[in-house]
Design an enzyme around this catalytic site. Structure first.
Site: not given
Ligand code: PDD
Length: 284
Positions: A33, A147, A179, A204
């Site tokens: 996703y 992801k 994280e 991620l």
């Molecule tokens: N989550 N780490 C994890 C485990 C995440 O699920 C996300 C993002 C990030 C940040 O990634 P980015 O800056 O590319 O959004 C880091 C999304 C927003 C979600 O699951 O809703």
């Protein structure tokens, strides 16, 4: 208002969008996703999300059914059809539908779906207060760089943190923060250095993280890509998280310990401002 969602080439009212119970996304979490923020009806960081989508699908051998141009057009169309001003677009691609078998099916047809969620992303009351986090063991699988929709453990970790009275979890493995449950974790040391974990399969590869590091570089804010412990974070001058819809969000308490003076830090707020300014200017 009923949303119009996208499912495999069709535009449908949300209640009419149906996916098979044999979909491997449903049975095996065999799906990836992306979440892209929308402000003023325009997409933020689209190129970054599209590139990571490509990487995740390639890692799992899933084929995106649309060309990059057609996928961007679907993002634009879903904004138009839902008159989305502010919020996010959620996109998911599963390997497709097949009889339940651990081996991948041959030549499956992927299931591609997109929907919108309207919400205020620029105005966030937590910017003024910061959020609190609780440290929880990181018990996710070993390919967090992909992801996938395998989000049960992050969900459990967030519930555990919330049960402790915190807003979110910071996940800890081998004594170091990996994280947050759905965001990247960062600190600013007392001598003004931004510290964020280096890229590996343990986290991620955040799109917002990459942009914030590039903005820090341009702004002359020194940074180090290395792991840090919860103890170092508690003693840091500032802490924050980054993600597509939170942008840069201050963390003001870790396991009940106040970070810095307990208020959102000045460098964190500066990075948030610079980030928003640049991404709004570049939105498409
Ligand atoms: N989550 N780490 C994890 C485990 C995440 O699920 C996300 C993002 C990030 C940040 O990634 P980015 O800056 O590319 O959004 C880091 C999304 C927003 C979600 O699951 O809703």
């Amino acid at each position: 208002m009923t949303r119009i969602v996208y499912l495999n080439g069709d535009w449908l009212p949300e209640a009419e969008a149906k996916v098979s119970i044999f979909d491997r996304g449903f049975l095996f979490a065999d799906a990836i996703y992306e979440v892209t923020a929308v402000v003023g009806g325009r997409l933020l960081e689209y190129a970054g999300h599209a590139a990571r989508l490509q990487r995740s699908t390639a890692e799992l051998g899933i084929t995106c059914p649309l060309t990059p141009e057609a996928l961007l057009e679907v993002h634009r169309e879903i904004i138009r059809r839902n008159a989305l001003e502010s919020g996010l677009i959620y996109l998911q691609i599963s390997r497709g539908t097949a009889d339940r078998d651990f081996a991948y099916p041959e030549n499956p047809t992927p299931t591609l779906t997109l929907f919108t969620q309207a919400k205020s992303v620029l105005e966030n009351p937590k910017v003024a207060t910061g959020i609190s986090v609780a440290c929880v063991p990181d018990e996710r699988w070993g390919r967090r760089d992909i992801k996938t929709v395998q989000l049960l453990y992050p969900s459990m970790a967030k519930m555990e943190a919330m049960a402790k009275g915190a807003d979110d979890a910071w996940l800890v493995e081998d004594g170091f923060v990996t994280e947050a449950s759905s965001a990247t974790a960062h600190i600013i040391t007392r001598d003004g250095r931004l510290v964020t974990r280096g890229l590996s399969n343990a986290i991620l590869h955040g799109i917002t993280r990459a942009s914030v590091l590039s903005i820090a570089e341009t702004a002359g804010i020194p940074f180090e890509e290395r792991a840090f412990t919860p103890d170092e974070a508690m003693k840091a001058a500032e802490a924050f998280i980054t993600s597509a819809t939170n942008f840069v969000l201050p963390v003001t308490a870790i396991d009940g310990h106040t970070v810095g003076d307990g208020k959102p830090g000045p460098l964190t707020l500066r990075l948030r401002e610079l980030y928003i300014k640049q991404k709004l200017a570049d939105a498409i």
